[in-house]
Write a protein that holds these residues in place. Sequence first.
Motif, mmCIF file in Angstrom:
data_model
loop_
_atom_site.group_PDB
_atom_site.id
_atom_site.type_symbol
_atom_site.label_atom_id
_atom_site.label_comp_id
_atom_site.label_asym_id
_atom_site.label_seq_id
_atom_site.Cartn_x
_atom_site.Cartn_y
_atom_site.Cartn_z
ATOM 1 N N UNK A 126 0.808 -1.222 0.000
ATOM 2 C CA UNK A 126 0.000 0.000 0.000
ATOM 3 C C UNK A 126 0.844 1.276 0.000
ATOM 4 N N UNK A 127 2.120 1.179 0.365
ATOM 5 C CA UNK A 127 2.968 2.376 0.438
ATOM 6 C C UNK A 127 4.161 2.310 -0.515
ATOM 7 N N UNK A 128 4.345 1.176 -1.157
ATOM 8 C CA UNK A 128 5.502 0.998 -2.041
ATOM 9 C C UNK A 128 5.480 2.043 -3.139
ATOM 10 N N UNK A 129 6.604 2.690 -3.334
ATOM 11 C CA UNK A 129 6.707 3.737 -4.339
ATOM 12 C C UNK A 129 6.345 5.124 -3.835
ATOM 13 N N UNK A 130 5.746 5.203 -2.645
ATOM 14 C CA UNK A 130 5.380 6.508 -2.073
ATOM 15 C C UNK A 130 6.156 6.802 -0.787
#
Length: 123
Positions: free
Chosen positions: A62-66
Amino acid sequence: VQLQASGGGTVQVGDSLRLSCAASGLTFSENSMGWFRQAPGKEREFVAAIGSSGATTYYADSVKGRFTISRDNAKNAVYLQMSRLKPEDTAGYYCALRMGVGWGRMENEYDYWGQGTQVTVSS
C-alpha cells in the motif's frame, strides 16, 4: 531502550511528510527497525522495515513507491519519508525495533516500540 517518534501532523492530499524515530539505550546499528501504523477501528499494520546497516528495505504494497524508510546509525535514528499522501494513510505511526538481524511484518517480531505520532491527511 527508548524510541521516540516525531514529525506527525495534518497535511493535504498529495503532500509529503517525514517522520523520525530516535533510539537510545542500546547499540542502534545492530538492530533492524520498522514502522507500523494504526487507523481508528483497525488493527496495527506493517508499513516498512529496514535492516541494521540500511542496505535492505521492505514495504507494504500500500505504500511501495510513495514511502521511503532510511536510517542514520550515527544519529541513532530511523526515518519514514512519506510522499503523495492519501486520506487512507491517516493513522498513528509507530516505530519499532527488532533485536538482531532479519526483519518482520508482524508486531510480535519486534521487541521495543515508540509512543506513536499522528498523521492526518485531509482531502
